[in-house]
Design a protein around this motif. Structure first.
Motif, PDB file in Angstrom:
ATOM      1  N   GLY A 296     -84.629  -3.201  36.059  1.00  0.00           N
ATOM      2  CA  GLY A 296     -85.943  -2.788  36.239  1.00  0.00           C
ATOM      3  C   GLY A 296     -85.748  -2.630  38.538  1.00  0.00           C
ATOM      4  N   ASP A 297     -86.827  -1.479  38.183  1.00  0.00           N
ATOM      5  CA  ASP A 297     -87.104  -1.452  39.545  1.00  0.00           C
ATOM      6  C   ASP A 297     -89.273  -1.913  40.093  1.00  0.00           C
ATOM      7  OD1 ASP A 297     -86.737   0.078  41.546  1.00  0.00           O
ATOM      8  OD2 ASP A 297     -87.177   1.640  40.749  1.00  0.00           O
ATOM      9  N   GLU A 298     -88.362  -2.909  40.929  1.00  0.00           N
ATOM     10  CA  GLU A 298     -89.701  -3.316  41.388  1.00  0.00           C
ATOM     11  C   GLU A 298     -90.669  -3.934  40.692  1.00  0.00           C
ATOM     12  OE1 GLU A 298     -91.154   0.444  44.409  1.00  0.00           O
ATOM     13  OE2 GLU A 298     -89.044   0.225  45.693  1.00  0.00           O
ATOM     14  N   TYR A 299     -90.356  -4.395  39.862  1.00  0.00           N
ATOM     15  CA  TYR A 299     -91.540  -4.694  38.950  1.00  0.00           C
ATOM     16  C   TYR A 299     -91.875  -6.424  39.139  1.00  0.00           C
ATOM     17  CZ  TYR A 299     -89.426  -5.718  34.314  1.00  0.00           C
ATOM     18  OH  TYR A 299     -87.980  -6.312  33.759  1.00  0.00           O
ATOM     19  N   LEU A 300     -90.717  -6.547  39.761  1.00  0.00           N
ATOM     20  CA  LEU A 300     -90.905  -8.308  39.538  1.00  0.00           C
ATOM     21  C   LEU A 300     -91.271  -8.299  41.201  1.00  0.00           C
ATOM     22  CD1 LEU A 300     -86.740  -9.879  39.031  1.00  0.00           C
ATOM     23  CD2 LEU A 300     -89.213  -9.571  37.499  1.00  0.00           C
ATOM     24  N   TRP A 301     -91.082  -7.211  42.369  1.00  0.00           N
ATOM     25  CA  TRP A 301     -91.750  -7.637  43.731  1.00  0.00           C
ATOM     26  C   TRP A 301     -93.360  -6.852  43.100  1.00  0.00           C
ATOM     27  CZ3 TRP A 301     -90.352  -2.187  47.304  1.00  0.00           C
ATOM     28  CH2 TRP A 301     -91.177  -2.734  48.440  1.00  0.00           C
ATOM     29  N   ALA A 302     -93.788  -6.478  42.386  1.00  0.00           N
ATOM     30  CA  ALA A 302     -95.131  -5.872  42.443  1.00  0.00           C
ATOM     31  C   ALA A 302     -95.800  -6.742  41.589  1.00  0.00           C
ATOM     32  CB  ALA A 302     -95.048  -4.506  41.589  1.00  0.00           C
ATOM     33  N   TYR A 303     -95.787  -7.671  41.064  1.00  0.00           N
ATOM     34  CA  TYR A 303     -96.201  -8.692  40.599  1.00  0.00           C
ATOM     35  C   TYR A 303     -95.896  -9.527  41.767  1.00  0.00           C
ATOM     36  CZ  TYR A 303     -96.596 -13.428  37.948  1.00  0.00           C
ATOM     37  OH  TYR A 303     -97.327 -14.553  37.469  1.00  0.00           O
ATOM     38  N   ARG A 304     -94.828 -10.422  42.329  1.00  0.00           N
ATOM     39  CA  ARG A 304     -95.491 -11.158  43.739  1.00  0.00           C
ATOM     40  C   ARG A 304     -95.877 -10.623  44.272  1.00  0.00           C
ATOM     41  NH1 ARG A 304     -92.044 -15.122  45.580  1.00  0.00           N
ATOM     42  NH2 ARG A 304     -93.043 -15.842  47.119  1.00  0.00           N
ATOM     43  N   ASP A 305     -96.044  -9.191  44.729  1.00  0.00           N
ATOM     44  CA  ASP A 305     -97.177  -8.915  46.362  1.00  0.00           C
ATOM     45  C   ASP A 305     -98.275  -8.012  46.122  1.00  0.00           C
ATOM     46  OD1 ASP A 305     -94.762  -9.937  47.442  1.00  0.00           O
ATOM     47  OD2 ASP A 305     -94.337  -8.275  49.017  1.00  0.00           O
ATOM     48  N   ARG A 306     -98.585  -7.562  44.351  1.00  0.00           N
ATOM     49  CA  ARG A 306     -99.447  -6.334  44.379  1.00  0.00           C
ATOM     50  C   ARG A 306    -100.608  -7.866  43.985  1.00  0.00           C
ATOM     51  NH1 ARG A 306     -96.320  -1.150  43.175  1.00  0.00           N
ATOM     52  NH2 ARG A 306     -95.681  -0.502  45.331  1.00  0.00           N
ATOM     53  N   GLY A 307    -100.552  -8.447  43.272  1.00  0.00           N
ATOM     54  CA  GLY A 307    -101.931  -9.960  42.899  1.00  0.00           C
ATOM     55  C   GLY A 307    -101.760  -9.293  40.935  1.00  0.00           C
ATOM     56  N   TRP A 308    -100.968  -9.131  41.067  1.00  0.00           N
ATOM     57  CA  TRP A 308    -100.930  -8.645  39.385  1.00  0.00           C
ATOM     58  C   TRP A 308    -101.617 -10.434  38.432  1.00  0.00           C
ATOM     59  CZ3 TRP A 308     -95.658  -5.489  37.243  1.00  0.00           C
ATOM     60  CH2 TRP A 308     -95.694  -4.383  38.320  1.00  0.00           C
ATOM     61  N   HIS A 309    -100.987 -11.365  38.707  1.00  0.00           N
ATOM     62  CA  HIS A 309    -101.434 -12.162  37.776  1.00  0.00           C
ATOM     63  C   HIS A 309    -102.266 -12.292  37.926  1.00  0.00           C
ATOM     64  CE1 HIS A 309    -102.001 -13.957  41.978  1.00  0.00           C
ATOM     65  NE2 HIS A 309    -102.678 -14.298  42.160  1.00  0.00           N
TER      66      HIS A 309
END
Length: 824
Positions: free
Chosen positions: A442-455
């Motif tokens: 996949g594209d960039e969703y692990l990165w987004a989880y880590r950096d964009r406060g998804w948790h």
């Protein structure tokens, strides 16, 4: 097996209750009454063909009402009843997207995945009379919103809930795409009649032994008719490149493996590394003759045949730890490959308009830009058979994303089962293609989880981690263990997302996400990743494409306001320079940085984007920048330890031994210092060479340039940005010579002329030119070869807005800045 292709006789109607009240009465009436439809096709292409809607290029907002409409595709099906030992299947290769399928009053199936093939047994529903086949398509947007209400919201990069439905993410307006949520039967529909058994899937897995023997394991799954066919022993015969074998499918069994060996197999290589020999692999299914003296042999007519071209090669991904972190180096046939890549997106937002001829033209443009890899982005589709076959022929490697991109994806049913089912289908489908070398989760969703406060936003809800780390790698391990799987891009292989940042420079893949939005165009030079999987900068389309796409009512915006020509050229040049600088920087660090993938080769519409080829298929200046920066042999000046250093990149199998000439000159060509530097660079290697202080230290940085020539290649290095250079506003003389197929434009520099480019589409939208972004030091000459069937005014070819350079942007800007500083 008999096939009846259902491509004609369809009608498309809108469900009246879902039509918006503001539609013109005539249009609404036509939609309720129905229009002729073509399959493969979509609502948009059918309404375009009927003249009911405008082409959506640049005006997708006018068609937003279609996103909420439900539609019906219908036609009569005249297929006769099945014989006692016969199966009759309705096969739909692509349903876009949320559908219920009826034959007469009987519900056959429900679907909710654009990326799957559906096969429906019709035997019980056929009685000899014509029946109405009806595909009712619900709004994918409405469906996704309902799923979001059921499962809870998921963070994403776009307001519409594209992660909640298995439809191309770009349909919802991602990555500057139009929000055109098509509906329809976008791949072929047919009826198949067959007896006893059929070939369900064929998966050839290719390996090559150290002694040069290719081994082909042909994994075959069969489907039996469910009648007498369940008790019939079967035979699978396979042959390729002179090798033949037979494998048994015992009575009641559903799979077998046929094994072939090809000694001294001719290897398939990526572009630039060797040839691409392809071999026809034929697989045939027959009923067995157990009494044959040499073992089971098929008797009677074939029950099924399958054929694809395959290539013999090995592929591996080196992610081993080292003293700098961990590598990310692609190896084909044991050789490390310096990846010169670009992202690939669907070539038209209306997918059914993309033909094999159009794909071939685009892939030839990829080769023209000296690419050796295309990354099929996760916001698009699993591409057509044509795409992968054409890549096989050209040696263009394919990095294939699974279709998960820039969003949190629920892991609940039915989405989990849909994602696994589509993955299984396409992994099996694409195994024959030697060009396919990487599966990416996949594209960039692990990165987004880590950096964009998804948790915090998710509050415990699922977000797709298990797809990347469990579901998809398990599918690849089972169905295609010959190819590497990458958990995501970017990612740090071997590390959990919570332990090591997925975009860590020292591990795996890296994305330059902020360049062009938050960071300047030279920010690439600040990083040395192990592999740059996404490098991009936005830029506008060519003038002819812009003119074609803009509505007449908006021509005042695009027509000729003061400075628009300069602004368009400046934006295109900035994009080209940013990406060229990034490519040269990353390539200079091989093998530490093992590859670079520019964000986007192509585009699906005329829009400002990171693409190198615009939506009408015209190369932007970026394409020429890529062509230059991805040259197999490249000379560039790069900083090392705070000093300018000469770097020679040799991405060929031949030793590069030559003499570089380095000259520090004034912009007007006066020689200030000169040296000759013998150099040797090994095959598939990069050499760095110190530059003497007399050459790398300017007396007046605003008026000097370092010119390096090496085997006909040239690099021009300055110590300050163009805006601070004392560039001549008219640095060249130009002459035009008519020739049989167009014109030659000869340009000679009197002073440093930076990035000379002929924007020939300004005078002939069909014209082409053989070079662009040519920098000439004083005294140098170049000739542009223009191809055109038009009779052109030669004076237009040697003046703005056709013949451009950086000089004619920088000098006026500097003058304006000086005037502003002086005050009134």
């Amino acid at each position: 097996m008999d096939q009846d292709v259902l491509d004609e006789g369809w009608t498309l109607t809108a469900v009246a209750a879902t039509l918006p009240p503001g539609l013109p009465a005539g249009l609404a009436q036509r939609l309720r009454a129905g229009v002729p439809a073509r399959v493969p096709g979509t609502t948009h292409t059918d309404l375009l063909a009927a003249g009911l809607v405008p082409d959506p290029d640049g005006r997708e907002g006018d068609l937003a009402w279609m996103n909420r409409v439900d539609w019906v595709y219908a036609r009569l099906l005249t297929t006769g009843p099945a014989a006692p030992d016969e199966r009759v299947d309705l096969v739909l290769e692509g349903v876009d997207t949320v559908a219920t399928i009826y034959l007469g009053s009987t519900l056959l199936a429900s679907t909710a995945n654009q990326h799957r093939t559906y096969r429906i047994d019709l035997r019980e529903h056929l009685h000899g009379d014509p029946q109405l086949l009806r595909v009712e398509l619900a709004s994918a947007l409405t469906h996704a919103e309902a799923e979001e209400a059921r499962l809870g919201p998921r963070p994403r990069v776009h307001p519409q809930p594209f992660p909640l439905v298995r439809k191309m993410a770009r349909s919802f307006g991602r990555d500057r795409e139009p929000g055109l949520q098509t509906a329809g039967l976008w791949r072929p529909v047919r009826v198949e009649r067959w007896r006893v058994a059929r070939l369900a899937t064929v998966r050839p897995l290719v390996t090559v032994e150290p002694d040069g023997t290719a081994r082909v394991q042909v994994h075959v799954d069969v489907e039996r008719s469910g009648l007498t066919g369940g008790h019939v022993p079967l035979v699978v015969a396979a042959r390729v490149a002179g090798a033949e074998t037979v494998a048994e499918v015992h009575a009641g069994a559903l799979r077998t493996t046929a094994r072939l060996e090809v000694p001294h197999a001719p290897l398939w290589w990526p572009a630039g590394h060797g040839a691409q020999p392809l071999h026809d692999l034929h697989v045939e299914l027959r009923a067995a003759d157990p009494g044959a003296p040499a073992g089971p042999r098929g008797t009677g007519p074939p029950l099924g045949c399958w054929s694809r071209r395959i290539g013999f090669r090995t592929v591996e991904l080196d992610t081993a730890p080292d003293d700098q972190g961990s590598a990310f180096t692609l190896r084909v046939n044991g050789r490390s490959v310096s990846v010169r890549g670009a992202g690939w997106v669907p070539d038209d937002h209306l997918l059914t308009r993309v033909t094999r001829t159009r794909l071939a033209r685009r892939l030839d443009q990829a080769l023209g830009a000296r690419l050796n890899l295309l990354r099929v982005r996760g916001s698009g589709i699993y591409e057509s058979q044509d795409f992968y076959e054409l890549c096989d022929e050209r040696g263009l490697l394919v990095w294939q994303d699974f279709l998960l991109a820039c969003a949190a994806y629920p892991e609940e049913s039915p989405l989990r089962e849909e994602i696994e089912a589509e993955a299984r289908e396409h992994v099996a489908r694409l195994t024959p293609h030697p060009s396919l070398v990487v599966w990416n989760g996949g594209d960039e969703y692990l990165w987004a989880y880590r950096d964009r406060g998804w948790h915090r936003e998710l509050d415990g809800r699922t977000w797709g981690r298990r797809y990347a780390t469990e579901v998809l790698p398990a599918v690849v391990a089972e169905l295609d263990p010959t190819r590497p799987y990458v958990v995501n891009s970017p990612s740090s292989p071997g590390f959990d997302v919570d332990d090591v940042h997925p975009n860590d420079l020292d591990h795996g893949t890296h994305h330059h996400g902020e360049v062009g939005s938050c960071l300047g165009d030279t920010a690439y030079r600040d990083e040395v990743p192990r592999f740059c999987a996404d490098l991009g900068f936005p830029g506008p389309p060519t003038w002819a494409t812009l003119q074609r796409a803009v509505r007449a009512s908006d021509r005042a915006v695009v027509g000729a306001p003061a400075g628009l020509d300069d602004r368009l050229w400046a934006a295109q040049l900035t994009q080209a320079r940013a990406v060229r600088g990034g490519i040269e920087h990353h390539r200079s660090w091989w093998p530490t940085t093992a590859g670079v993938i520019v964000r986007q080769l192509n585009d699906c519409r005329p829009v400002t984007s990171s693409s190198a080829i615009d939506g009408d298929g015209r190369p932007k200046p970026l394409w020429w920048a890529m062509r230059a920066a991805f040259a197999e042999r490249l000379v560039t000046v790069q900083p090392r330890d705070g000093r300018e250093t000469l770097v020679a990149v040799n991405d060929t199998p031949v030793l590069w031994k030559a003499v570089a000439v380095l000259e520090r000159q004034t912009l007007e060509g006066h020689l200030l210092a000169r040296t000759e530097l013998p150099l040797t660079v090994g095959a598939w290697s990069v050499g760095t060479f110190p530059i003497a202080a007399t050459l790398r230290t300017p007396g007046d940085a605003t008026r000097e340039v370092l010119v390096v020539t090496l085997d006909g290649r040239r690099a021009a290095h300055t110590w300050v940005e163009d805006v601070d250079l004392a560039l001549d506003p008219a640095p060249y003389d130009a002459r035009v010579h008519p020739v049989q197929d167009g014109y030659h434009v000869e340009v000679t520099a009197r002073s440093l002329a930076r990035d000379l480019t002929l924007l020939v589409d300004r005078v002939d939208p069909a014209a082409s030119v053989d070079a662009a972004l040519v920098t000439l030091p004083a005294g140098a000459t170049t000739t542009f070869r223009v191809r055109s069937t038009e009779v052109l005014d030669p004076t237009t070819l040697v003046a703005p807005p056709v013949l451009r350079s950086a000089n004619d942007l920088v000098v006026p800007a500097r003058a304006a800045g000086a005037a502003g500083a002086a005050g009134p």
